[in-house]
Scaffold this motif. Structure first.
Motif, PDB file in Angstrom:
ATOM      1  N   CYS A  42     -23.105  26.755   9.741  1.00  0.00           N
ATOM      2  CA  CYS A  42     -23.119  25.626   8.809  1.00  0.00           C
ATOM      3  C   CYS A  42     -23.780  24.406   9.456  1.00  0.00           C
ATOM      4  O   CYS A  42     -23.320  23.932  10.496  1.00  0.00           O
ATOM      5  CB  CYS A  42     -21.702  25.286   8.357  1.00  0.00           C
ATOM      6  N   ILE A  44     -23.732  21.464   8.461  1.00  0.00           N
ATOM      7  CA  ILE A  44     -22.975  20.219   8.255  1.00  0.00           C
ATOM      8  C   ILE A  44     -21.884  20.082   9.311  1.00  0.00           C
ATOM      9  O   ILE A  44     -21.862  19.127  10.071  1.00  0.00           O
ATOM     10  CB  ILE A  44     -22.365  20.176   6.838  1.00  0.00           C
ATOM     11  N   CYS A  45     -21.000  21.073   9.376  1.00  0.00           N
ATOM     12  CA  CYS A  45     -19.898  20.961  10.339  1.00  0.00           C
ATOM     13  C   CYS A  45     -20.256  21.611  11.670  1.00  0.00           C
ATOM     14  O   CYS A  45     -19.457  21.602  12.592  1.00  0.00           O
ATOM     15  CB  CYS A  45     -18.622  21.561   9.771  1.00  0.00           C
ATOM     16  N   CYS A  64     -19.281  26.401   2.433  1.00  0.00           N
ATOM     17  CA  CYS A  64     -19.029  26.544   3.868  1.00  0.00           C
ATOM     18  C   CYS A  64     -17.607  27.032   4.000  1.00  0.00           C
ATOM     19  O   CYS A  64     -16.689  26.415   3.463  1.00  0.00           O
ATOM     20  CB  CYS A  64     -19.190  25.224   4.596  1.00  0.00           C
ATOM     21  N   SER A  66     -15.952  27.260   6.738  1.00  0.00           N
ATOM     22  CA  SER A  66     -15.227  26.619   7.845  1.00  0.00           C
ATOM     23  C   SER A  66     -14.449  25.420   7.338  1.00  0.00           C
ATOM     24  O   SER A  66     -13.239  25.437   7.301  1.00  0.00           O
ATOM     25  CB  SER A  66     -16.189  26.175   8.933  1.00  0.00           C
ATOM     26  N   SER A  67     -15.174  24.393   6.931  1.00  0.00           N
ATOM     27  CA  SER A  67     -14.420  23.197   6.546  1.00  0.00           C
ATOM     28  C   SER A  67     -15.098  22.309   5.509  1.00  0.00           C
ATOM     29  O   SER A  67     -14.503  21.340   5.076  1.00  0.00           O
ATOM     30  CB  SER A  67     -14.130  22.364   7.792  1.00  0.00           C
ATOM     31  N   CYS A  68     -16.315  22.610   5.124  1.00  0.00           N
ATOM     32  CA  CYS A  68     -17.026  21.645   4.268  1.00  0.00           C
ATOM     33  C   CYS A  68     -16.915  21.926   2.779  1.00  0.00           C
ATOM     34  O   CYS A  68     -17.550  21.239   1.987  1.00  0.00           O
ATOM     35  CB  CYS A  68     -18.504  21.609   4.596  1.00  0.00           C
TER      36      CYS A  68
HETATM   37 ZN   LIG Z   1     -19.402  23.485   7.307  1.00  0.00          ZN
END
Ligand SMILES: [Zn+2]
Length: 340
Positions: A42, A44-45, A64, A66-68
């Motif tokens: 990702c 972003i993160c 995402c 993971s976390s976005c």
């Molecule tokens: Zn992410």
């Protein structure tokens, strides 16, 4: 003083693809492309998981894991640039040298050529309904309102005629509006799932005509992206089951009768975005209870929506005890016999 630059989110989403945005950031070479799908770390993160980021190049949406979370191109740029949706839109508009105002005018011109027929039915929200085009489901968010309608009259007789009490009227922020575009209507604040106000719907007091539809929504507001009352229902889920209804007043009345988990589609159609939200909320172990109006449009909508939802979760439909009524017309006893 600088003039506020015009930007139209919808037009941007129609004219700029996810691939163009990923290319702008030089990300395409680092992503794995399979058909219309892309995946990779990702951006972003900066998650190191090789498949945390996934996108669809035809639907122009991404996720995402993971976390976005995810979203459309606007959400992607918003998170990459740590800005808001409007900031992201202005950047995209500039990068791709688009004039969204004239593009929007062109699109409107095209639309006028296709004459639209409005179905004549007795359904509560009929005039607000246009059949959704599944391909063109918008993938955006409604911007948060920067103003509040002041001087709404919470003591208008219409509200009491609908069987609401003053606690309910206050909780939902309802009131009669006597000026502006909502003049002559009961203003109903609509919130996003975070509880931020994104629009006011206006329920006409009196009989609707061709010029004056029963419900009015502000221009640019996409009701397909919201589930009315979700922010009030969320704290009660999943302890209490989610109840899906058609209209505002069904939802509000159920709340008053002690069913805080009712959410309304604001019409008889379930958009892809609303479907996704419900699936995400409930998950495969979840369940949802449909309590639609018992008129013909309500019965038909209930059947097709139950079928669509049942692909993802347990669905139960609750037929109302009499024809041509809504849940808000039921007595407390009738509801108790009906609902979980
Ligand atoms: Zn992410």
């Amino acid at each position: 003083m600088t003039k506020r630059t015009y930007v139209n989110f919808k037009v941007l989403k129609e004219h700029v693809s996810l691939e163009q945005v990923l290319t702008h950031y030089g990300l395409m070479p680092s992503l794995t492309v399979k058909g219309d799908r892309v995946s990779g770390c990702c951006p972003i993160c900066k998650s190191q998981n090789q498949t945390s980021f996934r996108g669809s190049l035809t639907k122009n949406i991404w996720n995402c894991f993971s976390s976005c979370s995810g979203g459309n191109i606007l959400d992607f740029v918003r998170l990459m640039e740590d800005t808001d949706i409007r900031g992201a839109a202005l950047m995209i508009q500039e990068w791709f040298n688009l004039d969204t105002r004239s593009l929007m005018r062109e699109a409107k011109g095209d639309q006028k050529k296709k004459t639209k027929s409005v179905p004549e039915t007795e359904s509560e929200l009929d005039l607000a309904e246009a059949p959704p085009e599944p391909e063109a489901t918008p993938q955006s968010v409604n911007p948060v309102l920067t103003f509040e309608l002041k001087s709404l009259d919470p003591e208008h007789p219409y509200l009491f005629e609908r069987g609401l009490n003053s606690d309910t009227i206050q909780e939902f922020g309802l009131g009669y509006c006597n000026k502006g575009i909502m003049r002559g209507r009961i203003a109903i604040p609509i919130h996003n799932r975070k509880g931020e106000r994104v629009a006011y719907a206006g329920r006409l007091v009196g009989e609707p005509t061709k010029e004056k539809p029963r419900y009015k929504f502000p221009q640019g507001f996409e009701k397909e992206l919201e589930l009315f009352n979700l922010h009030r229902a969320l704290p009660h889920l999943p302890a209490q089951p989610l109840i899906l209804v058609e209209g505002f007043f069904s939802c509000i009345k159920l709340w008053q009768m002690g069913y805080p988990t009712a959410v309304a589609l604001m019409g008889t159609s379930l958009s892809e975005s609303q479907l996704e939200d419900l699936v995400e909320l409930e998950g495969p172990e979840g369940s949802i209870h449909l309590c639609f109006d018992s008129d013909q449009p309500g019965i038909e909508a209930s059947t097709s929506i139950a079928y669509r939802l049942s692909q993802h979760m347990y669905v139960r439909t609750w037929p109302l005890p009499r024809p041509d009524i809504g849940p808000d017309d039921c007595t407390r006893e009738e509801l108790a016999a009906l609902l979980p």
